[in-house]
Write an enzyme that holds these catalytic residues in place. Sequence first.
Site, short mmCIF file in Angstrom:
data_model
loop_
_atom_site.label_atom_id
_atom_site.label_comp_id
_atom_site.label_asym_id
_atom_site.label_seq_id
_atom_site.Cartn_x
_atom_site.Cartn_y
_atom_site.Cartn_z
N ARG A 1 -75.63 -16.94 2.80
CA ARG A 1 -76.90 -16.32 2.41
C ARG A 1 -77.99 -17.38 2.53
NH1 ARG A 1 -77.85 -20.02 -0.59
NH2 ARG A 1 -79.68 -18.88 -1.23
N GLY A 2 -79.25 -16.95 2.31
CA GLY A 2 -80.38 -17.85 2.54
C GLY A 2 -80.90 -17.56 3.94
N ALA A 3 -82.22 -17.37 4.06
CA ALA A 3 -82.79 -16.85 5.31
C ALA A 3 -82.38 -17.64 6.57
CB ALA A 3 -84.31 -16.76 5.18
N GLN B 1 -77.76 -17.96 -7.79
CA GLN B 1 -77.81 -18.98 -6.73
C GLN B 1 -78.29 -20.33 -7.28
OE1 GLN B 1 -79.04 -15.90 -6.46
NE2 GLN B 1 -78.98 -15.12 -4.38
N ASP C 1 -88.16 -15.72 2.45
CA ASP C 1 -87.37 -14.86 3.33
C ASP C 1 -88.22 -14.22 4.42
OD1 ASP C 1 -85.76 -14.99 0.68
OD2 ASP C 1 -84.38 -14.44 2.30
O1 MRU Z 1 -80.26 -13.36 -1.50
P1 MRU Z 1 -80.30 -14.74 -0.93
O2 MRU Z 1 -79.46 -15.71 -1.66
O3 MRU Z 1 -80.02 -14.73 0.56
O4 MRU Z 1 -81.82 -15.18 -1.11
C1 MRU Z 1 -82.19 -16.47 -0.74
C2 MRU Z 1 -83.60 -16.79 -1.02
O5 MRU Z 1 -84.34 -16.00 -1.55
C3 MRU Z 1 -84.08 -18.12 -0.52
O6 MRU Z 1 -85.05 -18.65 -1.37
C4 MRU Z 1 -84.69 -17.94 0.89
O7 MRU Z 1 -83.80 -17.26 1.71
C5 MRU Z 1 -85.05 -19.24 1.51
S1 MRU Z 1 -83.62 -20.20 1.93
C6 MRU Z 1 -84.13 -21.63 2.69
#
Ligand code: MRU
Length: 341
Positions: free
Chosen positions: A45-47, A192, A233
């Site tokens: 996960r994470g963009a 997270q 994101d």
């Molecule tokens: O639901 P997730 O864990 O994928 O959400 C992640 C986030 O909101 C992060 O802050 C975002 O993706 C930036 S990661 C460098």
Amino acid sequence: MVETIEWTADGVVMIDQTRLPRETVYVTCRTYQEVAEAIRNMVIRGAPAIGVAAAMGVALGMLDSDEGDFDAHLERVCGALAATRPTAVNLFWAIDRMKRVALGLRGHSLNEIRARLIDEAVRVYREDIAINRAIGANGAPLVPDGKRVLTHCNAGALATAGYGTALGVVRAAAEAGKKISVYADETRPFLQGARLTAWELQQDGIETTLITDNMAGYFLRSGEVGCVVVGADRIARNGDVANKIGTYSVAVLAKENGVPFYVAAPISTLDLTLASGDGIPIEQRSPAEVTHVFGVPVAPDGIAAANPAFDVTPNRYVTAIITEKGVAYPPYEESLARLAG
Ligand code: MRU
């Protein structure tokens, strides 16, 4: 630093982020469908990390393509990966990039196309690490020496190919010799912050204090916090920022208390097709993530629960957006277009 994701001869290997920090387990996705499942279930996960996974998923999926079915198979693979999570634009950016490469190679042998797609996916991975280092270098001067940084969710090595965006800024400031310590919001409901950010920073030896989300206002008011740094994101043309649910509340509290609120993100997180954050699709996840913690119910049976996974912070709360190409300040319509151009 931990390896988030890797292309190997056996398939796409990723650290299972649903099991951290208790267990460090790596899973191998051997089909594009398994990569799609891993994105949907937040094994990864994470963009930016989702973008890398999708790029590798396309390369993996096209290993099974045949001459007669190439275009239809490409659509199938890209469609399955695109249907996993709607908010992070990096997912669609990576799929489009892979698709362009595949279609640009029409007429070449299947073996060559397959090899070039693997190269491209590995390039997306490598570029992401370099981009994060540049974001860190651009952001580090903004972090006050000797004060706390407050962050929300995990925008670290685990959310990217490595180093991180928001945590890249923290790491770069620490590497530059600043005395840095962090307040990490736990980030309900998926935790997270508690599970991933706290773990990553602890491994790096960066002093970190875990707080629950509802403590952010208390600490922002205390005068100890020098700045907030979060990831994103999707960022609209006007600088509205979609990020993990709860980011908006932190941004409002930061402004109320005169604390700068920085967003660290690669240019691939910009969606210049959207005039404002109102057009950003917000993922709605299972209510079970709210009513249960690690499978244990914390609410009465049958209660209704909502679970929007992201919120949009209006641009007026965003002090600056830190990218690999430089730092954008308001008005964002102009500064973001300049950096993206
Ligand atoms: O639901 P997730 O864990 O994928 O959400 C992640 C986030 O909101 C992060 O802050 C975002 O993706 C930036 S990661 C460098």
